[in-house]
Enzyme design. Structure first.
Site, PDB file in Angstrom:
ATOM      1  N   ASP A   1       0.859  -1.220   0.049  1.00 17.70           N
ATOM      2  CA  ASP A   1      -0.027  -0.005   0.071  1.00 17.70           C
ATOM      3  C   ASP A   1       0.862   1.526  -0.147  1.00 17.70           C
ATOM      4  O   ASP A   1       2.058   1.595   0.658  1.00 17.70           O
ATOM      5  CB  ASP A   1      -0.914   0.227   1.285  1.00 17.70           C
ATOM      6  CG  ASP A   1      -1.674  -1.119   1.443  1.00 17.70           C
ATOM      7  OD1 ASP A   1      -1.432  -2.089   0.677  1.00 17.70           O
ATOM      8  OD2 ASP A   1      -2.596  -1.175   2.513  1.00 17.70           O
TER       9      ASP A   1
ATOM     10  N   GLN B   1       4.080   0.746   2.376  1.00 20.99           N
ATOM     11  CA  GLN B   1       4.593  -0.494   2.972  1.00 20.99           C
ATOM     12  C   GLN B   1       5.503  -1.371   2.239  1.00 20.99           C
ATOM     13  O   GLN B   1       5.539  -1.569   1.205  1.00 20.99           O
ATOM     14  CB  GLN B   1       3.228  -1.304   2.920  1.00 20.99           C
ATOM     15  CG  GLN B   1       1.986  -0.681   3.764  1.00 20.99           C
ATOM     16  CD  GLN B   1       2.226  -1.141   5.370  1.00 20.99           C
ATOM     17  OE1 GLN B   1       2.260  -1.902   5.769  1.00 20.99           O
ATOM     18  NE2 GLN B   1       2.532   0.138   6.136  1.00 20.99           N
TER      19      GLN B   1
ATOM     20  N   ARG C   1      -8.321  -1.295  11.124  1.00 18.91           N
ATOM     21  CA  ARG C   1      -7.246  -0.726  10.232  1.00 18.91           C
ATOM     22  C   ARG C   1      -7.242   0.482   9.435  1.00 18.91           C
ATOM     23  O   ARG C   1      -8.620   0.452   8.767  1.00 18.91           O
ATOM     24  CB  ARG C   1      -6.406  -1.991   9.621  1.00 18.91           C
ATOM     25  CG  ARG C   1      -6.842  -2.623   8.757  1.00 18.91           C
ATOM     26  CD  ARG C   1      -6.021  -3.804   8.346  1.00 18.91           C
ATOM     27  NE  ARG C   1      -6.838  -4.614   7.249  1.00 18.91           N
ATOM     28  CZ  ARG C   1      -7.238  -5.869   7.590  1.00 18.91           C
ATOM     29  NH1 ARG C   1      -7.180  -6.171   8.525  1.00 18.91           N
ATOM     30  NH2 ARG C   1      -7.620  -6.629   6.645  1.00 18.91           N
ATOM     31  N   ASP C   2      -6.268   1.129   8.957  1.00 19.31           N
ATOM     32  CA  ASP C   2      -6.205   1.900   7.983  1.00 19.31           C
ATOM     33  C   ASP C   2      -6.853   3.343   8.170  1.00 19.31           C
ATOM     34  O   ASP C   2      -7.646   3.482   7.221  1.00 19.31           O
ATOM     35  CB  ASP C   2      -6.399   1.219   6.522  1.00 19.31           C
ATOM     36  CG  ASP C   2      -5.985  -0.122   6.264  1.00 19.31           C
ATOM     37  OD1 ASP C   2      -4.807  -0.207   7.000  1.00 19.31           O
ATOM     38  OD2 ASP C   2      -6.473  -0.900   5.813  1.00 19.31           O
TER      39      ASP C   2
END
Ligand code: NAG
Ligand code: NAG
Ligand code: NAG
Ligand code: NAG
Ligand code: NAG
Length: 584
Positions: free
Chosen positions: A60, A76, A184-185
């Site tokens: 990502d 990432q 997440r995120d």
């Protein structure tokens, strides 16, 4: 300002560093002495103008931003090898133009109980005082997903190389009902209007199988409270990863800052579906008073939903590029080869070319186009004007490096009424239609298009093509990217991709732009209304052996009103950190 000029010098002095060399223990080894040609033969799939480090795993894009004259891209990265790892980090690069890059130290690595098992994806918000704040997901020492805050150690460092984690971490832990491995995120935060407007951020999650954008709010950016309701959720859609939430202007193709809310914008919610591995979006309206988001159409996680890209493009993220008043989209295109192939190559994952993204004047869909800076890499140019493409014909576009190219082409169609195949496409999945046909299945109008990364005899080729149908509500344009003949190698994912292109072929030309970069092919139909990216690994059509053709396998002739093709130069992107350190 003095420090900023160092970057410019660093960028312009590395013209010779064309190719990349894998040296253990360093992301960006010195490449001055490398044998480029040998490397090209060993690494025929390494992209030349797309972003990625020369080795190891990338996924990502994280926290992209423009800040004090520079573009930042975090991503990432697994420093340990070419497969996804259990100690993921945030790698960091900076650029003046999003094409040529300077590599920096890793920004976030697992060090604390709240991120001991990985620093996963997140975003940046620039808060008052011009301070960029990272919100990211940490995998804590118990394997639970929590949200953390980090900020630059030294705001005077023009590269923002060192980052400090907040002592208040974790600042969000999985709420009631949300499993510890489905939280997440965090997105870029937006601020409600007014002097005391609170901050809002969404985090991807799920309860039972209901995917959701969990809303958190804060006065100070440090203490966050979960809102009563998610910003939006949809039953049966599974986990939502990497949500993105931003306004688009109804006035023009200009981008707008993330916190803008007024009647002249619509709000986009993008969802990366963990089950389908696609980036979907909905368009709707956002009411800050009630913190409610109402999409114009429900997200169902099926082929009827709108997507950014109908090929490989995932975990994407946008940011507002203030100096150029545009919104930029970054997305990850993963490999279509095997883990064994990735181990042999020593790398996996590519960032798609950054795209400008805006709302089409119809208000019904988004449009994307490669950032204009990419054009600076255009070299050798060939042009074809007003050429007739007879039924069954193929011609080669010669004079460019077909493994590394940018092509813009416009097709003009006649006699649609008489020649288009009558076929009601209502309710059909366009990807299925592309799978059922191929470049050699003769239609009425089409298939016509490009054969990229092709061998002379066309034994290998990636076909990007169009077919026109006459449906119950007028003409329908199908756009396909067919990888089935892309390589003589086995064990690759060669799934054909397809989508409809919302244009009126009776009154509009059919435009196609395709970026070819060794193992990634990105296609933009209708000026960016339909985008399809694919990953391909030809066995023979590599480097200087690759060719480019235009073909028409329809029953009727098609006209090429214009074709422009360019060889693309290699982007400078592998600067060792030491070199610019020496300059200062
Ligand atoms: C912060 O960065 C500036 C510019 O690079 C540098 O001169 C200064 O020494 C740095 N401060 C610290 C505390 O590292
Ligand atoms: C759209 O135009 C109106 C009128 O000029 C202006 O007030 C508004 O701020 C514009 N909106 C955006 C998002 O640019
Ligand atoms: C990556 O690619 C493989 C094979 O093409 C696909 O099945 C998988 O879902 C992809 N994963 C992601 C996260 O994109
Ligand atoms: C294309 O379709 C035809 C007819 O269905 C089939 O015979 C042929 O094998 C297909 N070619 C490819 C490359 O899939
Ligand atoms: C066009 O169709 C013919 C006949 O089916 C086939 O032999 C040829 O390979 C096709 N061309 C392309 C580019 O697929």
């Amino acid at each position: 300002m003095e420090m900023l000029s160092i970057l410019v010098i660093a960028l312009s002095s590395c013209v010779l560093l064309h190719c990349h060399e894998a040296v253990e223990g360093s992301r960006y080894p010195e490449t001055g002495n490398s044998e480029c040609r040998i490397l090209e033969q060993q690494q025929p799939y390494l992209p030349s103008f797309h972003f990625r480090p020369p080795q190891n795993w990338l996924n990502d894009p994280n926290g992209p931003m423009w800040y004090n004259g520079m573009y930042h891209l975090f991503y990432q990265y697994n420093p340990e090898g070419p497969l996804f790892g259990d100690k993921m980090v945030w790698a960091h690069s900076v650029s003046r133009d999003m094409i040529h890059w300077v590599d920096l130290d890793l920004a976030l690595t697992p060090t604390e109980p709240f991120d001991m098992k990985s620093c996963w994806s997140g975003s940046i918000t620039i808060v008052p005082g011009n301070i960029p704040m990272i919100l990211y997901t940490g995998i804590d020492s118990n394997g639970v997903q929590v949200q953390n805050l980090a900020f630059p150690k030294n705001l005077s460092d023009p590269f923002l190389e060192q980052w400090e984690k907040s002592t208040r971490n974790p600042i969000m832990t999985p709420p009631q009902g949300v499993p510890g491995d489905f939280f997440r995120d965090p997105t870029t935060a937006w601020r409600d209007p007014g002097p005391d407007g609170k901050w809002n951020v969404i985090v991807g999650g799920l309860i039972k199988n209901e995917g959701m954008a969990i809303l958190y709010q804060s006065e100070d950016f440090v203490s966050w409270t979960k809102a009563e309701h998610p910003l939006y959720s949809s039953p049966g859609t599974g986990m939502w990863e990497c949500p993105d939430f931003f306004p688009v202007s109804l006035n023009s193709s200009n981008g707008v800052d993330t916190s803008v809310v007024d009647p002249s914008v619509k709000h986009v919610l993008k969802i990366s579906s963990f089950s389908n591995v696609h980036d979907y979006y909905v368009l709707g309206s956002y009411a800050p008073k009630t913190s409610k988001y109402v999409p114009g159409n429900e997200y169902t996680g099926s082929s009827t939903d709108l997507r950014y890209d109908y090929g490989k493009f995932y975990a994407s993220k946008t940011f507002f590029d203030q100096p150029k008043s545009r919104r930029i989209l970054w997305g990850w295109a993963n490999e279509s080869d095997t883990m064994e192939d990735d181990l042999a190559k020593g790398w996996a994952g590519v960032q798609a070319i950054p795209r400008e993204i805006w709302l089409h004047s119809s208000g019904k869909q988004l449009v994307q186009w490669p950032v204009e800076e990419l054009n600076k890499l255009r070299g050798q140019h060939v042009q074809v004007l007003d050429e007739k493409l007879h039924s069954g014909s193929v011609f080669e576009v010669e004079g460019i490096t077909a493994s590394q190219a940018d092509i813009e082409i416009e097709f003009e169609l006649h006699s649609l009424e008489e020649s288009a195949e009558v076929f009601d496409t209502t309710g059909t999945d366009p990807q299925q239609l592309c799978s059922d046909s191929n470049a050699s299945v003769k239609g009425g109008v089409g298939p016509f298009g490009l054969l990229a990364l092709a061998t002379k005899e066309l034994t290998e080729h990636t076909a990007i093509f169009f077919r026109i149908f006459k449906g119950s509500n007028g003409f329908v344009v199908l756009m396909c990217s067919d990888q089935r003949k892309s390589s003589l190698r086995d064990g690759l994912d060669k799934t054909p991709y397809g989508a409809f292109l919302e244009i009126d072929p009776q009154h509009e030309k059919i435009a196609l732009r395709t970026l070819i970069d060794h193992s990634i092919v990105e296609s933009f139909g209708g000026g960016g209304k339909t985008c399809i990216s694919s990953r391909v690994y030809p066995k023979l059509a590599i480097n200087s052996e690759a060719r480019l053709f235009v073909f028409n396998n329809g029953t009727v002739d098609v006209a090429i009103s214009s074709l422009n093709a360019w060889s693309m130069n290699t982007a400078q992107k592998n600067r060792p950190t030491q070199s610019y350190a020496l300059l200062d």
